[in-house]
Design a protein around this motif. Structure first.
Motif, PDB file in Angstrom:
ATOM      1  N   SER A  94       0.839  -1.189   0.000  1.00 23.69           N
ATOM      2  CA  SER A  94       0.000   0.000   0.000  1.00 23.69           C
ATOM      3  C   SER A  94       0.882   1.250   0.000  1.00 23.69           C
ATOM      4  O   SER A  94       1.849   1.352   0.771  1.00 23.69           O
ATOM      5  N   ILE A 106       1.012 -10.717   6.223  1.00 22.39           N
ATOM      6  CA  ILE A 106      -0.417 -10.588   5.920  1.00 22.39           C
ATOM      7  C   ILE A 106      -0.958 -11.892   5.339  1.00 22.39           C
ATOM      8  O   ILE A 106      -2.035 -12.370   5.722  1.00 22.39           O
ATOM      9  N   VAL A 113      -3.861 -14.409   6.979  1.00 17.56           N
ATOM     10  CA  VAL A 113      -5.044 -14.902   6.269  1.00 17.56           C
ATOM     11  C   VAL A 113      -5.110 -16.424   6.338  1.00 17.56           C
ATOM     12  O   VAL A 113      -6.171 -17.013   6.600  1.00 17.56           O
ATOM     13  N   THR A 127      -0.887 -15.422  -1.387  1.00 17.10           N
ATOM     14  CA  THR A 127      -0.354 -14.124  -0.957  1.00 17.10           C
ATOM     15  C   THR A 127       1.086 -14.257  -0.486  1.00 17.10           C
ATOM     16  O   THR A 127       1.936 -13.405  -0.785  1.00 17.10           O
ATOM     17  N   VAL A 148      -3.013  -9.077  -2.970  1.00 17.49           N
ATOM     18  CA  VAL A 148      -3.392  -8.737  -1.598  1.00 17.49           C
ATOM     19  C   VAL A 148      -4.725  -8.003  -1.489  1.00 17.49           C
ATOM     20  O   VAL A 148      -5.446  -8.209  -0.505  1.00 17.49           O
ATOM     21  N   LEU A 167      -7.540  -9.165   1.196  1.00  9.52           N
ATOM     22  CA  LEU A 167      -8.091  -8.314   2.245  1.00  9.52           C
ATOM     23  C   LEU A 167      -9.616  -8.229   2.161  1.00  9.52           C
ATOM     24  O   LEU A 167     -10.313  -8.308   3.180  1.00  9.52           O
ATOM     25  N   TYR A 200     -10.566  -4.616  11.073  1.00  6.50           N
ATOM     26  CA  TYR A 200     -10.115  -4.938   9.723  1.00  6.50           C
ATOM     27  C   TYR A 200     -10.802  -4.054   8.682  1.00  6.50           C
ATOM     28  O   TYR A 200     -10.191  -3.676   7.680  1.00  6.50           O
ATOM     29  N   ILE A 232      -8.342  -2.029   6.385  1.00  4.28           N
ATOM     30  CA  ILE A 232      -8.308  -2.418   4.975  1.00  4.28           C
ATOM     31  C   ILE A 232      -8.797  -1.290   4.087  1.00  4.28           C
ATOM     32  O   ILE A 232      -8.210  -1.006   3.033  1.00  4.28           O
TER      33      ILE A 232
END
Length: 682
Positions: free
Chosen positions: A178, A269, A273, A306, A319, A323, A362, A366
């Motif tokens: 990000s 991450i 998950v 991922t 990703v 998410l 989240y 997110i």
């Protein structure tokens, strides 16, 4: 039960609502105002930055400066929050210090997991239009900590500002994940205090997470429940990911932070998950529907993809789906957790609240990562941290409550089982008592029957011997008449004598029940010529079964044995009888005798018809007959009696397989070493 399709429609509406509530910030055409530094200890950059997108990621500082001169930079209403993509961004802002603000200050930029942050600060008194007027500083999570100007969880640059003289600053931002940027200009004291405060919060969070991790790990080794193991792994992945996201890895691993940062952030991450999906699968396995369980498995696969995408270079493409998928999963689990409130009301409430808080955390984080929620000053905190912390605490309490309930149920079941076992034991004791009484009655009846049987056998033996004595006497008279007449005793008369002698032996061994059951009864033992005793028994069976072929190969000469002749005769006769009984009629029965050291060896071999070699040892048990003996007569005491007799005489009996599908029984009888006047050398 809420169906999966209805739940997805509800979630889609919720996403649209959130997207409408947090629209992407509009970019105005007016230039951003310079950041005026006054009497406050810190100032946020939000609202004072301008941005230029670089899709090619190849624009250098000279070209960015030229684009700024042409007015291509557009102001940002807040901070940079571009979400996941493959673009680089150039940020520009102007600092203007007032006399109330210290000349020496710090520029702090975040988030600390951004891969590349190149800062260009204008030197005092230089033209802002020339690239040479700017001092470059290379920062980012990929840059070794030792090369940074200041050791800090964030990216910090010292500033030396003149009063009322504007300073232009350009920042190039690029990240594999990000892309976002916020920051502040602060005094030394203010930055130091905020850093200490942030470090205390982060290490407090990490400490609580570590305690929960160790505690649940201990519970797992004690209880061996996979839910606890998955919870430990989930806490561990969150802890590792947070170390890099918060910048604590630069303080804990300053020499290696730039090497492991990407793996801790991006693979972390994917690992979250994966582990969260596996934990949810086992927690809701008995409550979720088939399609939800399949979706959870799908999210486990997404987590693995991922993790793999980090090394293969397509992390930014995967990703966002991971998410969004985890948001859907948490929402579905929250809806499914209603069933837990019915089946497990005490622990179900903790699980429901835990997933509700996780969903909120989240959702916020997110949507901020994908650029829906702006990164406003004061909201830089990773909302997943407090959400997962509460989630972990509540889930630990729920599992502990569930185990407590399970333990109580097990204790109740144990008490019920113990009560039932006592009842069964009492019933069995009563049955045993009744069986004991029946057994005592049966034993008394058996003793009476045995006594009557012994009396009958004694009477039968006495009555049976009388006609045998008469026959024996008449045979003696016939023998005397034959001698007086000068004739030799006929062959038929010899056979009759042998038959009578055999009957006498049978009476001595078989009809006397006490001799069969107790071989310790003292009998009359003599020295017996081994070769003669064997030949007599072979002749007897040849006479009894003339249709069978008995061949004798004897290597004995003067060897003698010591024992009771009737018993030894019976033992050898039973072996020969079994050989003719359980062998094909057209096969020969071979008898071999020889001396082997201190033993006389007798081997009787025959073809196999009714005996399996696998039954060899068990056939010597009392009342035991072979599997193929149903069409032959016998009570199963022949071989048992043979072994008893031979062992009583100090010998051994063994059954072995022979060549060409034959079986042999070997007898070993100790040789008598004393005087043997009865055996003459042949």
């Amino acid at each position: 039960m809420i169906s999966l399709s209805k739940s997805i429609r509800w979630l889609f509406c919720l996403l649209l609502t959130l997207a409408a509530a947090f629209p992407a910030p509009a970019i105005s055409a007016a230039a951003a105002e310079p950041l005026a530094l006054g009497s406050s200890e810190f100032y946020y950059l939000a609202g004072h930055m301008e941005v230029l997108k670089d899709p090619s990621r190849s624009m250098d500082f000279k070209k960015a400066l030229e684009a700024y001169g042409r007015g291509e930079f557009l102001p940002l209403p807040g901070t940079l929050n571009a979400g996941y993509g493959r673009n680089a961004y150039w940020i520009h802002f102007t600092l203007k210090r007032g006399v109330a603000f210290p000349e020496k200050s710090m520029l702090s930029l975040s988030p600390s997991y951004t891969n590349s942050v190149k800062v260009y600060v204008q030197r005092q008194g230089r033209s802002p239009l020339l690239p040479s007027s700017f001092s470059p500083v290379l920062l980012g999570s990929d840059v070794p900590v030792a090369e940074r100007p200041v050791l800090n969880p964030n990216f910090v640059i010292p500033l030396d500002l003149q009063a009322d003289e504007p300073v232009e600053v350009f920042v190039r931002v690029y990240s594999k994940g990000s892309i976002s940027l916020t920051g502040q200009v602060a005094t030394y004291g203010s930055l130091r205090n905020s850093t200490y405060y942030s470090i205390m919060i982060q290490f407090g969070y990490l400490g609580i997470a570590a305690v929960l991790c160790v505690m649940n790990l201990i519970f797992f080794f004690a209880i061996r429940d996979r839910l606890l193991l998955y919870l430990v792994l989930y806490v561990f992945t969150v802890l590792v990911n947070n170390l890099a996201v918060s910048g604590m890895s630069t303080l804990l691993f300053p020499n290696h932070a730039h090497l492991i940062s990407d793996y801790m952030v991006y693979m972390g991450i994917g690992a979250q998950v994966l582990v969260f999906s596996e934990f949810s699968y086992h927690l809701f396995h008995d409550f979720a529907g088939l399609w939800l369980l399949r979706y959870i498995r799908f999210m486990s696969v997404v987590g693995v993809l991922t993790i793999i995408s980090v090394s293969l270079g397509f992390y930014a493409s995967v990703v966002p789906f991971a998410l969004i998928g985890i948001i859907i999963l948490i929402t579905m689990l929250l809806l499914t957790s209603k069933k837990l409130l019915v089946s497990m009301p005490q622990s179900g409430i903790f699980i429901t609240v835990a997933f509700g808080i996780s969903m909120l955390g989240y959702f916020f984080q997110i949507f901020r990562l994908i650029g829906i929620i702006p990164l406003e000053p004061g909201w830089e905190i990773n909302m997943v941290e407090p959400a997962t912390l509460v989630h972990m605490v509540l889930i630990s309490i729920a599992l502990s409550e569930r185990f407590r309930i399970t333990e109580r149920q097990l204790a109740d079941a144990s008490r019920l089982s113990e009560k039932r076992a006592v009842e069964i034991a009492e019933d069995m004791t009563g049955e045993l008592r009744e069986n004991k009484e029946r057994l005592e009655v049966a034993l008394a009846a058996e003793h009476l029957s045995a006594e009557r049987q012994n009396q009958f056998l004694t009477m039968l033996s006495h009555e049976y011997r009388t006609p045998l004595a008469i026959i024996q006497g008449n045979l003696d008279i016939l023998a005397i008449n034959s001698e007086n007449g000068g004739e030799e005793e006929s062959q038929e008369l010899q056979k009759m004598r042998r038959a009578v002698a055999r009957l006498v032996d049978v009476m001595d061994v078989s009809l006397m029940q006490n001799r069969m059951l107790d071989l310790q009864v003292v009998g009359t033992s003599t020295i017996i010529c081994a070769d003669e005793f064997i030949r007599q028994q072979v002749d007897a069976v040849r006479w009894m079964w003339p249709e069978r072929s008995f061949t004798l190969h004897s290597e004995l000469v003067e060897e003698s044995v010591f024992g009771e002749a009737p018993l030894l005769n019976t033992a050898l006769f039973n072996i020969l009888d079994n050989a003719q009984k359980y062998s094909p009629c057209d096969t020969a029965i071979e008898i071999r005798t020889w001396a082997d050291g201190d033993f006389v060896m007798i081997s009787v071999s025959n073809g196999i018809a009714g005996i399996s070699i696998g039954d060899s040892e068990s056939l010597f048990d009392k009342y035991r007959r072979g599997a193929c003996s149903h069409d032959t007569s016998g009570a199963g005491v022949g071989l048992w009696l043979v072994r008893k007799i031979i062992e009583e005489h100090g010998g051994t009996v063994k059954m072995n397989s022979a060549a060409h599908g034959r079986i042999s029984v070997g007898l070993a009888i100790p040789v008598e070493r004393g005087e043997t006047p009865y055996c003459q050398k042949k």
